[in-house]
Write an enzyme that holds these catalytic residues in place. Structure first.
Site, short mmCIF file in Angstrom:
data_model
loop_
_atom_site.label_atom_id
_atom_site.label_comp_id
_atom_site.label_asym_id
_atom_site.label_seq_id
_atom_site.Cartn_x
_atom_site.Cartn_y
_atom_site.Cartn_z
N ASP A 38 45.10 124.81 -66.33
CA ASP A 38 46.43 124.43 -65.84
C ASP A 38 46.90 123.12 -66.46
OD1 ASP A 38 46.32 126.71 -64.30
OD2 ASP A 38 46.19 125.68 -62.37
N HIS A 45 47.58 129.96 -71.74
CA HIS A 45 47.21 129.80 -70.33
C HIS A 45 46.68 131.12 -69.77
CE1 HIS A 45 48.17 129.30 -65.93
NE2 HIS A 45 47.46 128.20 -66.17
#
Length: 155
Positions: free
Chosen positions: A119, A75
């Site tokens: 996300d 991420h």
């Protein structure tokens, strides 16, 4: 007072009102939290991911401690790619729909879609990765050093 002065005064007041409404917390993190809750169906509070391993939370270094921590590193890397594209991931607001079993990013500009995809991928990764309580709030100075730094300390 002249009409021009009133217009300037009005413009200043409107600007100050708008600035006071700006949150000092990156609003994207709220959306990321909502996306995590959508995917994991509220089974684990979002704050459990804020101080986990070497990469879940602010910053990151060293080798991820497990699969969940690797999700966070991926991420972070995705946000790095977004920044290279000229996006500001912590400030990019996006739309998403929380369909059971298949949340989807909504329409938006290139940055919004890219950040939402980062996300969403992380939230899905969190949901399928085991959570090890021993990796929550670890001593990052001891457990998250790079191999080069560790070798220098032992010499």
């Amino acid at each position: 007072m002249y009409p021009a002065h009133l217009l300037v005064l009005l413009a200043v007041c409107v600007s100050l009102l708008g600035a006071s409404a700006i949150s000092n917390r990156p609003r994207n993190l709220v959306q990321f939290s909502e996306l995590i809750q959508c995917v994991n169906k509220g089974k684990r509070a979002t704050y459990h991911y804020m101080d986990y391993g070497c990469y879940c939370g602010k910053g990151g270094s060293g080798t991820p401690v497990d699969a969940l921590d690797r999700c966070c590193k991926t991420h972070d890397d995705c946000y790095g790619q977004a920044e290279k594209k000229g996006c500001f991931p912590l400030l990019s607001l996006y739309n998403f729909a929380c369909f059971p079993g298949a949340p989807q990013c909504g329409k938006g500009n290139t940055c919004q879609r890219f950040v939402c995809a980062c996300d969403l991928k992380a939230a899905l990764c969190f949901a399928k990765s085991p959570y090890n309580n021993n990796n929550y709030n670890i001593d990052i100075k001891k457990k998250c050093q790079t191999l080069i730094y560790m070798r220098l300390q032992t010499q």
